[in-house]
Design a protein around this motif. Structure first.
Motif, PDB file in Angstrom:
ATOM      1  N   ALA A 295       0.823  -1.204   0.000  1.00 54.01           N
ATOM      2  CA  ALA A 295       0.000   0.000   0.000  1.00 54.01           C
ATOM      3  C   ALA A 295       0.856   1.252   0.000  1.00 54.01           C
ATOM      4  O   ALA A 295       0.810   2.045   0.914  1.00 54.01           O
TER       5      ALA A 295
ATOM      6  N   TYR B 288      -4.487  -5.486  -1.405  1.00 53.51           N
ATOM      7  CA  TYR B 288      -3.597  -4.602  -2.152  1.00 53.51           C
ATOM      8  C   TYR B 288      -2.846  -5.413  -3.208  1.00 53.51           C
ATOM      9  O   TYR B 288      -2.177  -6.388  -2.875  1.00 53.51           O
TER      10      TYR B 288
ATOM     11  N   SER C 235      -1.969   4.135  -1.329  1.00 53.36           N
ATOM     12  CA  SER C 235      -3.349   4.090  -0.873  1.00 53.36           C
ATOM     13  C   SER C 235      -3.646   5.137   0.198  1.00 53.36           C
ATOM     14  O   SER C 235      -2.846   5.374   1.089  1.00 53.36           O
TER      15      SER C 235
ATOM     16  N   ASN D 258      -6.401  -1.569  -5.333  1.00 51.22           N
ATOM     17  CA  ASN D 258      -6.937  -2.017  -4.056  1.00 51.22           C
ATOM     18  C   ASN D 258      -8.371  -2.475  -4.276  1.00 51.22           C
ATOM     19  O   ASN D 258      -9.180  -1.740  -4.841  1.00 51.22           O
TER      20      ASN D 258
END
Length: 180
Positions: free
Chosen positions: A19, A42, A22, A52
């Motif tokens: 991530a 992810y 994100s 995601n």
């Protein structure tokens, strides 16, 4: 004690490698709906493309892709919390898997092999995208195969939302090292 710290550090590094861009928190997608656990997964390439996905509705929540200058931006519309998908106001189908039927069925009626079927009306006067509980409102079984691939499965049972026959669906999201 050293082993504990090593495992903790490893888990932190693994999460951050999945991530990088994100802006949503995985914990905000972890709950139980209809007796099944939901989560956020992810997917990421070595070049940085990141997608995601939540298993609630098989939804793509974010896609982080580079522009021509190499800056990463989220290029899809999505919510930052599962509650906004469950208790939607406005657009229900953001990033979702649609079905059993993708579009409107006039007056919610159709014939198959000489038999008439009446589906629920969820978009007056029609049935839209599979009904009140289409694939967008189902918790899919999810298996993350590796950092670039997730497999989602669902069994839509005979009679679900008025549709005939059992339908087993397997869907795979997979990224390549070419950011595809």
């Amino acid at each position: 004690m050293t082993r504990f710290y090593f495992i903790t550090l490893l888990l932190i590094c693994m999460h951050s490698s999945y991530a990088q861009y994100s802006k949503v928190n995985r914990k905000d997608f972890q709950t139980v709906i209809d007796g099944k656990a939901t989560d956020l997964y992810y997917l990421r390439t070595n070049k940085g493309l990141e997608i995601n996905v939540t298993n609630f509705g098989g939804r793509v929540v974010e896609i982080w892709a580079p522009d021509r200058n190499g800056r990463y931006e989220d290029i899809v519309l999505g919510h930052d919390h599962i509650d906004k998908y469950v208790n939607y106001k406005g657009e229900r189908f953001l990033g979702a898997t649609i079905g059993r039927y993708g579009n409107r069925i006039a007056k919610g009626r159709f014939a198959l092999d000489g038999k008439e079927y009446q589906l629920p009306i969820n978009d007056e006067p029609n049935n839209l995208h599979g009904g009140f509980k289409g694939y967008d409102m189902v918790v899919w079984d999810a298996e993350q195969l590796n950092k670039q691939t997730i497999l989602l499965k669902d069994l839509s049972k005979d009679g679900e939302e008025g549709y005939p026959g059992n339908l087993t669906i397997t869907m795979k999201y997979q990224l390549t090292d070419d950011n595809e």
